[in-house]
Write a protein that holds these residues in place. Structure first.
Motif, PDB file in Angstrom:
ATOM      1  N   VAL A  15      45.415  41.090  44.720  1.00 31.12           N
ATOM      2  CA  VAL A  15      45.332  39.704  44.264  1.00 31.12           C
ATOM      3  C   VAL A  15      46.710  39.056  44.367  1.00 31.12           C
ATOM      4  N   PRO A  16      46.835  37.900  45.014  1.00 30.65           N
ATOM      5  CA  PRO A  16      48.138  37.257  45.132  1.00 30.65           C
ATOM      6  C   PRO A  16      48.675  36.840  43.766  1.00 30.65           C
ATOM      7  N   SER A  17      49.962  36.539  43.722  1.00 29.64           N
ATOM      8  CA  SER A  17      50.566  36.038  42.499  1.00 29.64           C
ATOM      9  C   SER A  17      50.036  34.645  42.196  1.00 29.64           C
ATOM     10  N   MET A  18      50.284  34.186  40.962  1.00 29.85           N
ATOM     11  CA  MET A  18      49.765  32.875  40.573  1.00 29.85           C
ATOM     12  C   MET A  18      50.456  31.744  41.324  1.00 29.85           C
ATOM     13  N   PHE A  19      51.747  31.929  41.649  1.00 28.30           N
ATOM     14  CA  PHE A  19      52.424  30.938  42.477  1.00 28.30           C
ATOM     15  C   PHE A  19      51.779  30.880  43.867  1.00 28.30           C
ATOM     16  N   ALA A  20      51.437  32.056  44.398  1.00 33.91           N
ATOM     17  CA  ALA A  20      50.785  32.108  45.711  1.00 33.91           C
ATOM     18  C   ALA A  20      49.405  31.468  45.665  1.00 33.91           C
ATOM     19  N   LEU A  21      48.693  31.631  44.558  1.00 38.26           N
ATOM     20  CA  LEU A  21      47.379  31.002  44.432  1.00 38.26           C
ATOM     21  C   LEU A  21      47.495  29.485  44.431  1.00 38.26           C
ATOM     22  N   GLN A  22      48.549  28.968  43.782  1.00 36.28           N
ATOM     23  CA  GLN A  22      48.785  27.518  43.833  1.00 36.28           C
ATOM     24  C   GLN A  22      49.018  27.056  45.258  1.00 36.28           C
ATOM     25  N   GLN A  23      49.775  27.837  46.028  1.00 40.49           N
ATOM     26  CA  GLN A  23      50.036  27.476  47.421  1.00 40.49           C
ATOM     27  C   GLN A  23      48.755  27.553  48.262  1.00 40.49           C
ATOM     28  N   ILE A  24      47.919  28.553  47.961  1.00 40.76           N
ATOM     29  CA  ILE A  24      46.645  28.667  48.686  1.00 40.76           C
ATOM     30  C   ILE A  24      45.783  27.432  48.444  1.00 40.76           C
ATOM     31  N   TYR A  25      45.768  26.944  47.210  1.00 45.80           N
ATOM     32  CA  TYR A  25      44.976  25.751  46.918  1.00 45.80           C
ATOM     33  C   TYR A  25      45.423  24.586  47.791  1.00 45.80           C
ATOM     34  N   TRP A  26      46.731  24.419  47.935  1.00 43.64           N
ATOM     35  CA  TRP A  26      47.213  23.287  48.720  1.00 43.64           C
ATOM     36  C   TRP A  26      47.095  23.515  50.222  1.00 43.64           C
ATOM     37  N   VAL A  27      47.029  24.781  50.630  1.00 38.40           N
ATOM     38  CA  VAL A  27      46.708  25.053  52.035  1.00 38.40           C
ATOM     39  C   VAL A  27      45.289  24.588  52.344  1.00 38.40           C
ATOM     40  N   VAL A  28      44.365  24.856  51.415  1.00 38.55           N
ATOM     41  CA  VAL A  28      42.968  24.420  51.597  1.00 38.55           C
ATOM     42  C   VAL A  28      42.888  22.897  51.602  1.00 38.55           C
ATOM     43  N   VAL A  29      43.523  22.245  50.605  1.00 40.74           N
ATOM     44  CA  VAL A  29      43.491  20.782  50.526  1.00 40.74           C
ATOM     45  C   VAL A  29      44.153  20.164  51.755  1.00 40.74           C
ATOM     46  N   ALA A  53      33.099  21.548  47.285  1.00 40.26           N
ATOM     47  CA  ALA A  53      34.030  22.449  47.971  1.00 40.26           C
ATOM     48  C   ALA A  53      35.322  22.586  47.183  1.00 40.26           C
ATOM     49  N   ASN A  54      35.810  21.465  46.648  1.00 45.86           N
ATOM     50  CA  ASN A  54      37.014  21.520  45.822  1.00 45.86           C
ATOM     51  C   ASN A  54      36.775  22.343  44.553  1.00 45.86           C
ATOM     52  N   LEU A  55      35.604  22.132  43.931  1.00 45.72           N
ATOM     53  CA  LEU A  55      35.280  22.874  42.706  1.00 45.72           C
ATOM     54  C   LEU A  55      35.170  24.368  42.977  1.00 45.72           C
ATOM     55  N   VAL A  56      34.498  24.750  44.061  1.00 44.50           N
ATOM     56  CA  VAL A  56      34.348  26.163  44.392  1.00 44.50           C
ATOM     57  C   VAL A  56      35.715  26.791  44.666  1.00 44.50           C
ATOM     58  N   THR A  57      36.567  26.066  45.393  1.00 43.92           N
ATOM     59  CA  THR A  57      37.911  26.577  45.672  1.00 43.92           C
ATOM     60  C   THR A  57      38.678  26.845  44.383  1.00 43.92           C
ATOM     61  N   VAL A  58      38.610  25.883  43.460  1.00 50.56           N
ATOM     62  CA  VAL A  58      39.316  26.024  42.190  1.00 50.56           C
ATOM     63  C   VAL A  58      38.786  27.222  41.398  1.00 50.56           C
ATOM     64  N   LEU A  59      37.463  27.352  41.310  1.00 50.46           N
ATOM     65  CA  LEU A  59      36.889  28.444  40.520  1.00 50.46           C
ATOM     66  C   LEU A  59      37.172  29.804  41.142  1.00 50.46           C
ATOM     67  N   VAL A  60      37.148  29.888  42.468  1.00 46.98           N
ATOM     68  CA  VAL A  60      37.465  31.160  43.127  1.00 46.98           C
ATOM     69  C   VAL A  60      38.908  31.557  42.832  1.00 46.98           C
ATOM     70  N   LEU A  61      39.819  30.598  42.930  1.00 50.32           N
ATOM     71  CA  LEU A  61      41.225  30.893  42.648  1.00 50.32           C
ATOM     72  C   LEU A  61      41.434  31.266  41.182  1.00 50.32           C
ATOM     73  N   CYS A  62      40.615  30.699  40.300  1.00 48.96           N
ATOM     74  CA  CYS A  62      40.752  31.009  38.869  1.00 48.96           C
ATOM     75  C   CYS A  62      40.278  32.417  38.528  1.00 48.96           C
ATOM     76  N   PHE A  63      39.239  32.898  39.183  1.00 53.11           N
ATOM     77  CA  PHE A  63      38.594  34.136  38.734  1.00 53.11           C
ATOM     78  C   PHE A  63      38.661  35.266  39.749  1.00 53.11           C
ATOM     79  N   TYR A  64      39.252  35.025  40.918  1.00 53.80           N
ATOM     80  CA  TYR A  64      39.284  36.068  41.942  1.00 53.80           C
ATOM     81  C   TYR A  64      40.054  37.288  41.423  1.00 53.80           C
ATOM     82  N   GLY A  65      39.399  38.454  41.513  1.00 56.32           N
ATOM     83  CA  GLY A  65      40.043  39.701  41.133  1.00 56.32           C
ATOM     84  C   GLY A  65      40.113  39.946  39.645  1.00 56.32           C
ATOM     85  N   ILE A  66      39.416  39.147  38.835  1.00 56.54           N
ATOM     86  CA  ILE A  66      39.460  39.305  37.378  1.00 56.54           C
ATOM     87  C   ILE A  66      38.065  39.655  36.867  1.00 56.54           C
TER      88      ILE A  66
END
Length: 678
Positions: free
Chosen positions: A18-32, A110-123
């Protein structure tokens, strides 16, 4: 919203790949960023396609010819059918819930799914020892959404410029992105509360922990913003909504900044920078446009550049004209208009009903309360005292609004409902002016690109005959230009059809069309204009009567005309649901026979408007235009929600029915819906 002070966690991986939380923030903006990039690429292709069509010398420039263009047209047609579709409204007693187009909903999902996946992935949320991790993770994902919300909110919108979308539409995405942020923040708070609840620790944290207090305050402010931004609340008083919205957003930003640790405050500074950028650009441009010293050659160095004249019309409508405005605009755009003398500190958007070559900005404003009611009251009271009503200074902000240029389409169908004509009539005039420019050999050709449009179908639905008088001169100009084109070139093949539907006139008389006394009346097809009797036209400027009184004045007397008119008088039904068969409707669309249609309606020529009683049938009208199209068509509608929904449903149905660009020769359909309201 606990202490996020252990921010070292932000740069640490949570294990299991699972990437770090900073990396997850960057992934969100890569998608956007990828989504914005794709939309920007498509916008660029559409611009190149428009230029290609306008330079194509063939007889069918709007028809795809190469393999690439056919593939692109097919992909476009499929995406349009999906994005244009709309679920029917749901009635819950007096409450009616309307849905956005399916394409908009899919983007938000799509935005909602992206956010929820980043919130709960690997937990594993069933593991109580990971609830704290969910709290941290959702806090990181929540705060990184702030820049997108501010990017979607500004009038001078960077995303809108890249993807060619008006801030009005982006504002819908702004509201739903904010609701996604609220959901993420609620999950963030909920998991912390859930974790503390095991030890009965929630009250202690809210009482003694400053970070928790600030976080909870931010959540409360965000909750208030989400509730107050809902349509029913927002429309109670738009002026109050704007004021409280600005104040609460400032409060939200401050609360989040105080709650967030230093490592993530960059996500707060970015929105502040975007807000400052939007305001600086708007105010700088507004100062340049509105201060007269920057335009001494035209405004004689007066302090303020713009003044306006006000004219009352029947139906609580006020015409506002600003002569020689110090800005340029495109057909279909709107301006935020401010007159502190009438409505202090209020700014309202109004569609520009004129073209730049007219040398004036013309607005038709229906009084609905607040500032618009102030405009109507000012025009009525002052006219009797001062003659011509002038007011100043007037401040303008804009222009705003965008759509694909209509000159690139083979056939164009325009629907206007009531005051929606302020949007579609300039579009109509713009295409016809391009036709005239191509045919006019007496003057240098305009620098504007020519038009490939061959056929225009214009539909205007009004409640009463009195409303038609507002745009008499504009339609006169259109018909005169078309007739002039035919005079200059016998081979002129362009077609225009204009129909006006009177939907709510009590007696439903069809208004006679007097012959125009222009210099073109000796041509083979005489120009015919709808008009009110002379007495009624003069009274329409000075009267303070209601719609019904204006209609009664209009019924008293008609001018005599040499051309016979077949008149239909509807029975007095006592309501606004009169029905009459349109000539655009086929036997499959109505129980009336073709013979009955011939008896009920006047004769028709394509250089004269047809005036009908009843409501138009968008499906039949659009289908007739599509069957004659030799390339991609455009359908534009501006009016009440019911009309817009009917047009949207018709476009989706016809696209599917005709299998547009799916192995058939049926051409594509571009749809633009301009919405009313706020």
């Amino acid at each position: 919203m606990s202490s996020m002070g252990g921010m070292a966690m932000g740069s640490m991986s949570m294990g299991n790949g699972v990437p770090s939380m900073f990396a997850l923030q960057q992934i969100y903006w890569v998608v956007v960023g990828s989504a914005i990039g794709i939309a920007t690429f498509v916008n660029g292709l559409n611009r190149l396609l428009a230029r290609y069509r306008l330079q194509d010398p063939s007889s069918t420039p709007a028809q795809p010819k190469s393999l690439f263009l056919r593939v692109y047209a097919t992909l476009t047609a499929i995406s349009r059918e999906i994005s244009y579709a709309k679920f029917p409204p749901i009635s819950l007693g007096p409450l009616v819930i309307h849905f956005a187009p399916l394409g908009w909903i899919l983007i938000i999902l799509a935005n909602l799914v992206t956010v929820l996946v980043l919130c709960f992935y690997g937990i594993d949320t069933s593991d109580v020892w990971q609830w704290e991790s969910v709290g941290y993770r959702t806090g990181f994902i929540a705060i990184c959404q702030l820049p997108l919300i501010f990017l979607l909110a500004g009038r001078r919108n960077i995303i809108g410029y890249l993807v060619d979308m008006s801030y009005v539409r982006l504002n819908w995405f702004h509201r739903w992105t904010a609701r996604t942020l609220w959901l993420t923040s609620t999950i963030h708070m909920g998991f912390w509360f859930h974790d503390w609840g095991r030890y009965d620790y929630i009250a202690y944290q809210l009482t003694h922990d400053p970070l928790t207090k600030r976080g909870f305050a931010a959540w409360c402010i965000l909750t208030f913003i989400v509730i107050s931004s809902s349509a029913p609340v927002r429309k109670l008083s738009y002026e109050v909504f704007v004021l409280q919205h600005l104040i609460t957003f400032v409060g939200l930003t401050v609360a989040i900044w105080m709650h967030a640790p230093e490592e993530v405050k960059i996500w707060v500074w970015i929105p502040i920078g975007l807000l400052v950028f939007d305001r600086v650009v708007r105010y700088a441009w507004g100062a340049y446009v509105n201060i007269g010293i920057f335009h001494c050659s035209t405004s004689r160095c007066s302090l303020f550049a713009h003044h306006a004249t006000f004219t009352p019309f029947p139906g609580n409508v006020t015409r506002v004209i600003i002569h020689n405005p110090e800005t340029h605009w495109k057909p279909g755009q709107h301006i935020f208009l401010t007159c502190h003398r009438i409505a202090l500190f209020q700014s309202h958007p109004f569609t520009i009903a004129s073209l730049p070559e007219d040398g004036r900005m013309e607005f038709f404003i229906r009084a609905q309360g607040g500032g618009t009611r102030g405009f109507a009251d000012f025009a009525e009271k002052r006219r009797s005292l001062e003659g011509e009503v002038r007011c100043g200074p007037m401040f303008i902000d804009g222009p705003y609004g965008t759509h694909r240029p209509l000159r690139q389409f083979d056939s164009v169908v325009l629907f206007g409902g009531g005051m929606g004509a302020t949007f579609v009539i300039p579009l109509l005039r713009d295409i016809v002016s391009a036709w005239k420019s191509e045919q006019d050999n007496q003057f240098p050709r305009r620098k504007n690109p020519s038009s490939v449009t061959r056929h225009i179908r214009f539909i205007w639905a009004v409640r009463s005959r009195a409303e038609m008088n507002m745009f008499e001169s504009q339609i006169h100009t259109v018909l005169a230009d078309v007739n002039e084109c035919r005079r200059l070139s016998p081979e002129f093949k362009k077609e225009i059809e204009i129909s006006i539907y009177i939907t709510c006139d009590k007696n439903c008389h069809l208004v006679p069309l007097p012959h125009s006394r222009s210099s073109h009346e000796n041509t083979q097809s005489s120009i015919e204009l709808f008009d009110l009797p002379t007495n009624s036209r003069n009274n329409s400027v000075n009267t303070t009567s209601t719609d019904r009184e204006a209609e009664m004045n209009c019924q008293d007397k008609y001018q005599k005309h040499t051309t016979p008119i077949r008149e239909k008088v509807c029975p007095d039904t006592g309501n606004c649901h009169i029905s009459a068969l349109s000539r655009d409707q086929t036997s499959s669309d109505s129980n009336h026979s073709a013979e009955e249609s011939t008896q009920l309606l006047p004769s028709y020529t394509n250089t004269s408007p047809t005036i009908l009683s009843g409501r138009p049938s968008p499906h039949a009208i659009i289908r007739k235009s599509l069957e004659r199209a030799h390339g991609e068509s455009a359908v534009v509608v501006c009016g009440p929600r019911g009309l817009a929904d009917d047009v949207r449903l018709s476009v989706v149905s016809l696209s599917d029915e005709r299998a547009v660009h799916k192995g058939t020769e049926a051409q594509g359909i571009y749809l633009h819906v301009e919405s009313f309201g706020v």
